[in-house]
Design a protein around this motif. Structure first.
Motif, PDB file in Angstrom:
ATOM      1  N   PRO A   1       0.852  -1.194   0.000  1.00 25.58           N
ATOM      2  CA  PRO A   1       0.000   0.000   0.000  1.00 25.58           C
ATOM      3  C   PRO A   1       0.885   1.240   0.000  1.00 25.58           C
ATOM      4  O   PRO A   1       1.961   1.249   0.593  1.00 25.58           O
ATOM      5  N   ILE A   2       0.405   2.283  -0.669  1.00 20.09           N
ATOM      6  CA  ILE A   2       1.191   3.527  -0.723  1.00 20.09           C
ATOM      7  C   ILE A   2       0.347   4.749  -0.371  1.00 20.09           C
ATOM      8  O   ILE A   2       0.819   5.883  -0.478  1.00 20.09           O
ATOM      9  N   GLY A   3      -0.909   4.531   0.039  1.00 19.85           N
ATOM     10  CA  GLY A   3      -1.839   5.644   0.229  1.00 19.85           C
ATOM     11  C   GLY A   3      -1.684   6.425   1.511  1.00 19.85           C
ATOM     12  O   GLY A   3      -2.316   7.466   1.681  1.00 19.85           O
ATOM     13  N   ASP A   4      -0.832   5.924   2.448  1.00 26.67           N
ATOM     14  CA  ASP A   4      -0.638   6.608   3.729  1.00 26.67           C
ATOM     15  C   ASP A   4      -1.969   6.635   4.511  1.00 26.67           C
ATOM     16  O   ASP A   4      -2.903   5.913   4.185  1.00 26.67           O
ATOM     17  N   PHE A   5      -2.042   7.386   5.553  1.00 25.66           N
ATOM     18  CA  PHE A   5      -3.237   7.609   6.386  1.00 25.66           C
ATOM     19  C   PHE A   5      -3.657   6.341   7.137  1.00 25.66           C
ATOM     20  O   PHE A   5      -3.668   6.311   8.357  1.00 25.66           O
ATOM     21  N   PHE A   6      -4.025   5.269   6.432  1.00 24.85           N
ATOM     22  CA  PHE A   6      -4.408   4.000   7.063  1.00 24.85           C
ATOM     23  C   PHE A   6      -3.275   2.972   7.017  1.00 24.85           C
ATOM     24  O   PHE A   6      -3.344   1.948   7.715  1.00 24.85           O
ATOM     25  N   THR A   7      -2.276   3.182   6.160  1.00 25.82           N
ATOM     26  CA  THR A   7      -1.266   2.162   5.862  1.00 25.82           C
ATOM     27  C   THR A   7       0.069   2.836   5.582  1.00 25.82           C
ATOM     28  O   THR A   7       0.231   4.037   5.791  1.00 25.82           O
TER      29      THR A   7
ATOM     30  N   VAL B   1      -3.143  10.068  -3.791  1.00 26.15           N
ATOM     31  CA  VAL B   1      -1.716  10.352  -3.890  1.00 26.15           C
ATOM     32  C   VAL B   1      -1.424  11.133  -5.174  1.00 26.15           C
ATOM     33  O   VAL B   1      -2.170  11.073  -6.150  1.00 26.15           O
ATOM     34  N   ASP B   2      -0.330  11.839  -5.158  1.00 24.53           N
ATOM     35  CA  ASP B   2       0.204  12.526  -6.328  1.00 24.53           C
ATOM     36  C   ASP B   2       1.042  11.506  -7.095  1.00 24.53           C
ATOM     37  O   ASP B   2       2.140  11.136  -6.655  1.00 24.53           O
ATOM     38  N   HIS B   3       0.544  11.024  -8.220  1.00 23.07           N
ATOM     39  CA  HIS B   3       1.222   9.948  -8.948  1.00 23.07           C
ATOM     40  C   HIS B   3       2.634  10.356  -9.355  1.00 23.07           C
ATOM     41  O   HIS B   3       3.583   9.558  -9.239  1.00 23.07           O
ATOM     42  N   GLY B   4       2.781  11.563  -9.842  1.00 16.87           N
ATOM     43  CA  GLY B   4       4.104  12.015 -10.247  1.00 16.87           C
ATOM     44  C   GLY B   4       5.082  12.034  -9.091  1.00 16.87           C
ATOM     45  O   GLY B   4       6.253  11.642  -9.235  1.00 16.87           O
ATOM     46  N   ALA B   5       4.605  12.455  -7.933  1.00 17.68           N
ATOM     47  CA  ALA B   5       5.489  12.557  -6.769  1.00 17.68           C
ATOM     48  C   ALA B   5       5.920  11.185  -6.265  1.00 17.68           C
ATOM     49  O   ALA B   5       7.094  10.982  -5.913  1.00 17.68           O
ATOM     50  N   VAL B   6       4.987  10.221  -6.224  1.00 16.44           N
ATOM     51  CA  VAL B   6       5.369   8.900  -5.718  1.00 16.44           C
ATOM     52  C   VAL B   6       6.272   8.179  -6.712  1.00 16.44           C
ATOM     53  O   VAL B   6       7.202   7.451  -6.312  1.00 16.44           O
ATOM     54  N   LEU B   7       6.042   8.384  -8.006  1.00 16.86           N
ATOM     55  CA  LEU B   7       6.918   7.775  -9.005  1.00 16.86           C
ATOM     56  C   LEU B   7       8.323   8.366  -8.930  1.00 16.86           C
ATOM     57  O   LEU B   7       9.322   7.636  -9.038  1.00 16.86           O
TER      58      LEU B   7
END
Length: 227
Positions: free
Chosen positions: A162-168, A199-205
């Motif tokens: 998971p990469i969504g933060d907050f819960f995970t 999430v900001d896709h560009g930022a996580v990539l």
């Protein structure tokens, strides 16, 4: 190995000639309305914990396909009580041999309750071993030092976090988890479904590239080959 993403934390992997479906939450997912749940194949359904956003379509798919359900003990027992016929209820650290390879339950730090509010036991992740290669799905979790044990004992082709933060996990901890389990390729899940996990896709990539990791974010319904 072919991985198909169905939204949220639901995906399937072709391994050892079988289709492994994880955490099916499709019908209630507003982002996955183009997915026809009646057409999803499954030989095995693996469930990491009891929350509704991971189990919503289990019964429907299991009844149609006859897939074996593999889950933590209390989750599996709940589904048996709700009429699912072919259930293997394991516990953490335990493993089962299958016709595609081996499944081992790993520790996860999260919570778990069933859709009716009943006790869901402890959440888990899975280490999958097959003739096509091995991979790790962490399930919903925080970063944990136990992940280092996986990297020390099993050579993995990729990991699903998971990469969504907050819960995970968020992206920073997911990248640290990749270090712990010694993988260069990560598939991101559990993001964008609800406002807190957008999430900001560009930022996580970019974060993954900067860390020397390949982050895969397949679109809903998209399949990717992982070498």
């Amino acid at each position: 190995m072919k991985l198909t993403y169905y939204g949220h934390a639901c995906f399937s992997v072709q391994a050892g000639g079988k289709t492994l479906l994880f955490d099916p939450f499709i019908t209630p997912n507003p982002l996955a309305q183009k997915i026809d749940v009646e057409k999803i194949a499954a030989d095995y359904i693996l469930i990491s914990h009891g929350h509704g956003d991971h189990v919503a379509d289990v019964v429907k798919i299991a009844d149609r396909t006859g897939a074996a359900v593999i889950a933590p003990y209390e989750v599996g027992s709940w589904f048996e009580g709700n009429g699912v016929k072919n259930v293997q209820s394991l516990n953490h650290g335990g493993a089962t041999k299958t016709d595609f390879g081996r499944v081992k339950l790993t520790a996860a730090i999260h919570s778990s309750s069933m859709p009716d509010g009943s006790y869901g036991g402890n959440p888990c992740g899975f280490v999958i071993e097959s003739s096509d290669g091995n991979f790790y799905y962490s399930g919903d979790t925080a970063l944990t030092m136990d992940m280092k044990l996986i990297g020390e004992t099993t050579k993995l082709r990729f990991a699903v976090f998971p990469i969504g933060d907050f819960f995970t996990l968020g992206i920073e901890d997911a990248l640290r988890a990749a270090d712990f389990v010694k993988v260069d390729k990560i598939v991101g899940v559990h993001y964008d479904t609800f406002p807190p996990i957008t999430v900001d896709h560009g930022a996580v990539l970019k974060a993954a590239r900067d860390a020397g990791r390949e982050l895969l974010l397949p679109g809903i319904g998209e399949s990717v080959e992982i070498q």
